[in-house]
Write a protein that holds these residues in place. Sequence first.
Motif, PDB file in Angstrom:
ATOM      1  N   ALA A   1     -10.572  23.532   7.898  1.00 54.12           N
ATOM      2  CA  ALA A   1     -11.515  23.592   9.019  1.00 54.12           C
ATOM      3  C   ALA A   1     -12.439  22.377   9.033  1.00 54.12           C
ATOM      4  CB  ALA A   1     -12.324  24.883   8.943  1.00 54.12           C
ATOM      5  N   GLN A   2     -12.911  21.967   7.857  1.00 53.35           N
ATOM      6  CA  GLN A   2     -13.810  20.815   7.800  1.00 53.35           C
ATOM      7  C   GLN A   2     -13.053  19.503   7.995  1.00 53.35           C
ATOM      8  OE1 GLN A   2     -17.095  20.709   5.024  1.00 53.35           O
ATOM      9  NE2 GLN A   2     -16.584  22.762   4.259  1.00 53.35           N
ATOM     10  N   LEU A   3     -11.822  19.440   7.476  1.00 50.99           N
ATOM     11  CA  LEU A   3     -11.043  18.216   7.599  1.00 50.99           C
ATOM     12  C   LEU A   3     -10.677  17.949   9.051  1.00 50.99           C
ATOM     13  CD1 LEU A   3      -9.900  16.040   5.701  1.00 50.99           C
ATOM     14  CD2 LEU A   3      -7.733  17.296   5.710  1.00 50.99           C
ATOM     15  N   GLU A   4     -10.447  19.014   9.820  1.00 45.41           N
ATOM     16  CA  GLU A   4     -10.107  18.847  11.236  1.00 45.41           C
ATOM     17  C   GLU A   4     -11.253  18.242  12.027  1.00 45.41           C
ATOM     18  OE1 GLU A   4      -8.949  22.779  12.299  1.00 45.41           O
ATOM     19  OE2 GLU A   4      -6.830  22.486  11.739  1.00 45.41           O
ATOM     20  N   ARG A   5     -12.467  18.336  11.503  1.00 45.60           N
ATOM     21  CA  ARG A   5     -13.618  17.696  12.165  1.00 45.60           C
ATOM     22  C   ARG A   5     -13.788  16.243  11.748  1.00 45.60           C
ATOM     23  NH1 ARG A   5     -16.013  22.994  11.256  1.00 45.60           N
ATOM     24  NH2 ARG A   5     -16.978  22.295   9.305  1.00 45.60           N
ATOM     25  N   LEU A   6     -13.113  15.856  10.666  1.00 42.09           N
ATOM     26  CA  LEU A   6     -13.248  14.488  10.160  1.00 42.09           C
ATOM     27  C   LEU A   6     -12.096  13.580  10.574  1.00 42.09           C
ATOM     28  CD1 LEU A   6     -14.373  15.303   6.486  1.00 42.09           C
ATOM     29  CD2 LEU A   6     -15.831  14.541   8.379  1.00 42.09           C
ATOM     30  N   LEU A   7     -10.908  14.158  10.768  1.00 41.89           N
ATOM     31  CA  LEU A   7      -9.708  13.355  11.008  1.00 41.89           C
ATOM     32  C   LEU A   7      -8.984  13.803  12.266  1.00 41.89           C
ATOM     33  CD1 LEU A   7      -8.233  13.308   7.377  1.00 41.89           C
ATOM     34  CD2 LEU A   7      -9.551  11.490   8.488  1.00 41.89           C
TER      35      LEU A   7
ATOM     36  N   ASP B   1       0.851  -1.186   0.000  1.00 44.26           N
ATOM     37  CA  ASP B   1       0.000   0.000   0.000  1.00 44.26           C
ATOM     38  C   ASP B   1       0.888   1.238   0.000  1.00 44.26           C
ATOM     39  OD1 ASP B   1       1.038   0.168   2.556  1.00 44.26           O
ATOM     40  OD2 ASP B   1      -0.768  -0.632   3.521  1.00 44.26           O
ATOM     41  N   ASP B   2       0.275   2.396   0.204  1.00 38.32           N
ATOM     42  CA  ASP B   2       1.016   3.654   0.202  1.00 38.32           C
ATOM     43  C   ASP B   2       1.257   4.175   1.612  1.00 38.32           C
ATOM     44  OD1 ASP B   2       1.089   3.749  -2.595  1.00 38.32           O
ATOM     45  OD2 ASP B   2      -0.933   4.607  -2.669  1.00 38.32           O
ATOM     46  N   GLN B   3       1.205   3.294   2.602  1.00 39.29           N
ATOM     47  CA  GLN B   3       1.334   3.715   3.991  1.00 39.29           C
ATOM     48  C   GLN B   3       2.662   4.422   4.236  1.00 39.29           C
ATOM     49  OE1 GLN B   3       2.098   1.040   7.630  1.00 39.29           O
ATOM     50  NE2 GLN B   3      -0.128   1.147   7.565  1.00 39.29           N
ATOM     51  N   VAL B   4       2.602   5.526   4.995  1.00 40.01           N
ATOM     52  CA  VAL B   4       3.807   6.290   5.329  1.00 40.01           C
ATOM     53  C   VAL B   4       3.829   6.519   6.833  1.00 40.01           C
ATOM     54  CG1 VAL B   4       3.969   7.442   3.096  1.00 40.01           C
ATOM     55  CG2 VAL B   4       2.591   8.472   4.919  1.00 40.01           C
ATOM     56  N   LYS B   5       4.989   6.922   7.332  1.00 35.89           N
ATOM     57  CA  LYS B   5       5.137   7.208   8.751  1.00 35.89           C
ATOM     58  C   LYS B   5       5.492   8.673   8.920  1.00 35.89           C
ATOM     59  CE  LYS B   5       7.071   5.180  12.959  1.00 35.89           C
ATOM     60  NZ  LYS B   5       7.983   4.143  13.502  1.00 35.89           N
ATOM     61  N   ILE B   6       4.609   9.438   9.584  1.00 34.74           N
ATOM     62  CA  ILE B   6       4.788  10.868   9.808  1.00 34.74           C
ATOM     63  C   ILE B   6       4.792  11.130  11.310  1.00 34.74           C
ATOM     64  CG2 ILE B   6       3.926  13.179   9.340  1.00 34.74           C
ATOM     65  CD1 ILE B   6       4.688  11.798   6.810  1.00 34.74           C
TER      66      ILE B   6
ATOM     67  N   GLY C   1     -18.285  20.393  -2.022  1.00 30.26           N
ATOM     68  CA  GLY C   1     -17.633  21.487  -2.719  1.00 30.26           C
ATOM     69  C   GLY C   1     -16.258  21.127  -3.244  1.00 30.26           C
ATOM     70  N   VAL C   2     -15.636  20.075  -2.702  1.00 32.81           N
ATOM     71  CA  VAL C   2     -14.324  19.626  -3.189  1.00 32.81           C
ATOM     72  C   VAL C   2     -14.543  18.736  -4.407  1.00 32.81           C
ATOM     73  CG1 VAL C   2     -12.271  18.252  -2.666  1.00 32.81           C
ATOM     74  CG2 VAL C   2     -13.211  19.787  -0.938  1.00 32.81           C
ATOM     75  N   ARG C   3     -14.049  19.171  -5.544  1.00 36.01           N
ATOM     76  CA  ARG C   3     -14.236  18.419  -6.784  1.00 36.01           C
ATOM     77  C   ARG C   3     -13.173  17.347  -6.974  1.00 36.01           C
ATOM     78  NH1 ARG C   3     -15.470  23.717  -8.541  1.00 36.01           N
ATOM     79  NH2 ARG C   3     -13.372  23.998  -9.410  1.00 36.01           N
ATOM     80  N   GLU C   4     -11.951  17.629  -6.555  1.00 33.96           N
ATOM     81  CA  GLU C   4     -10.861  16.663  -6.698  1.00 33.96           C
ATOM     82  C   GLU C   4      -9.836  16.904  -5.598  1.00 33.96           C
ATOM     83  OE1 GLU C   4      -9.537  13.706  -7.174  1.00 33.96           O
ATOM     84  OE2 GLU C   4     -10.518  13.850  -9.148  1.00 33.96           O
ATOM     85  N   ALA C   5      -9.127  15.851  -5.220  1.00 33.99           N
ATOM     86  CA  ALA C   5      -8.142  15.974  -4.147  1.00 33.99           C
ATOM     87  C   ALA C   5      -7.054  14.923  -4.319  1.00 33.99           C
ATOM     88  CB  ALA C   5      -8.805  15.821  -2.777  1.00 33.99           C
ATOM     89  N   ALA C   6      -5.868  15.252  -3.847  1.00 31.74           N
ATOM     90  CA  ALA C   6      -4.738  14.317  -3.838  1.00 31.74           C
ATOM     91  C   ALA C   6      -3.872  14.632  -2.632  1.00 31.74           C
ATOM     92  CB  ALA C   6      -3.919  14.438  -5.126  1.00 31.74           C
TER      93      ALA C   6
ATOM     94  N   GLU D   1      -2.213   6.322   6.007  1.00 32.39           N
ATOM     95  CA  GLU D   1      -2.535   5.921   4.648  1.00 32.39           C
ATOM     96  C   GLU D   1      -3.062   7.161   3.912  1.00 32.39           C
ATOM     97  OE1 GLU D   1      -2.678   4.266   1.376  1.00 32.39           O
ATOM     98  OE2 GLU D   1      -2.342   2.784   2.952  1.00 32.39           O
ATOM     99  N   PRO D   2      -2.286   7.762   3.005  1.00 33.19           N
ATOM    100  CA  PRO D   2      -2.743   8.974   2.302  1.00 33.19           C
ATOM    101  C   PRO D   2      -4.088   8.800   1.613  1.00 33.19           C
ATOM    102  CG  PRO D   2      -0.402   8.622   1.909  1.00 33.19           C
ATOM    103  CD  PRO D   2      -0.907   7.397   2.617  1.00 33.19           C
ATOM    104  N   GLY D   3      -4.386   7.582   1.148  1.00 29.90           N
ATOM    105  CA  GLY D   3      -5.670   7.345   0.484  1.00 29.90           C
ATOM    106  C   GLY D   3      -6.856   7.635   1.382  1.00 29.90           C
ATOM    107  N   GLU D   4      -6.708   7.392   2.698  1.00 28.57           N
ATOM    108  CA  GLU D   4      -7.793   7.676   3.630  1.00 28.57           C
ATOM    109  C   GLU D   4      -8.037   9.178   3.729  1.00 28.57           C
ATOM    110  OE1 GLU D   4      -7.094   5.874   7.391  1.00 28.57           O
ATOM    111  OE2 GLU D   4      -6.767   3.871   6.574  1.00 28.57           O
ATOM    112  N   ILE D   5      -6.944   9.956   3.685  1.00 31.33           N
ATOM    113  CA  ILE D   5      -7.093  11.410   3.744  1.00 31.33           C
ATOM    114  C   ILE D   5      -7.742  11.919   2.463  1.00 31.33           C
ATOM    115  CG2 ILE D   5      -5.870  13.584   4.093  1.00 31.33           C
ATOM    116  CD1 ILE D   5      -3.643  12.021   5.454  1.00 31.33           C
TER     117      ILE D   5
END
Length: 304
Positions: free
Chosen positions: A110-116, A55-60, A79-84, A66-70
């Motif tokens: 702001a919204q991501l901080e409520r999800l992750l 997988d693409d798992q990284v250690k930060i 409102g987000v049409r695309e993300a990477a 897993e970046p894919g989860e983010i």
Amino acid sequence: YIAGAGVARGYLNRPALTEERFLEDPFYPGERMYKTGDVARWLPDGNVEFLGRTDDQVKIRGYRIEPGEIEAALRSIEGVREAAVTVRTDSGEPELCAYVEGLQRNEVRAQLERLLPGYMVPAYMIEMEQWPVTPSGKLDRNALPAPDGAADAETYTAPRNVTEMKLSQLWEDVLKNGPVGIHDNFFDLGGHSLKATALVSRIAKEFDVQVPLKDVFAHPTVEGLATVIREGTDSPYEAIKPAEKQEIYPVSSAQKRIYVLQQLEDGGTGYNMPAVLELEGKLNPERMDRAFKELIKRHESLRT
């Protein structure tokens, strides 16, 4: 190829293990087993070579991510049409960098901080209008702009007084990123809790004012923090002084805890932080050994 079982069970630490032995008895009867996601292969001499991950798992900063989860969390924001999401090392250490299209980065953060959880929120947010693609039409992650590139640029507002000038310089030193304008967001430029702690320490030394860590999160711009500093109470910076020389010293609660864990786990390596340095040229092991011993002798912190 071995992906998981043998690696997860610690077979790599068994010098007597051979491929025949592994194939003969690959499991511990009755024990639960997990795949690690690591991919390895047997070498002719019997050693196992690590090839990578499935997988693409990284250690930060000690967390496995897993970046894919983010990316999935980013795409779930209305409102987000695309993300990477990628990992960049422009500042000298691995940092998560998110690229988004459709919303302003402050709103996305702001919204991501409520999800992750906080450690999964990317240090950098870059707004994209056009995405680089490969000849086959897929996203070219290697061509995504660096955090300080044009895609991340905003209107720069220069410091207006001495306090803001000094604070901007501290930000650049801590973030290793600049120039910093008075309206730039500390966390959008790659800041996180550890760097915020370092910033608070430098502010205390430079301005003789104790700024609570929570104020960095509440006022994450140079302009906002400058106001906090001007309204703060003078508190002269005091460096930590060495203790008086004595035969023995009382240990801290953290040291007691490490000692107890070491006794219970029979010298486990859970708190070791390994790193690898590649040396080129002829090496004199004896001189290197003496150098390390002299360093340990010179610096008390290496003997705690």
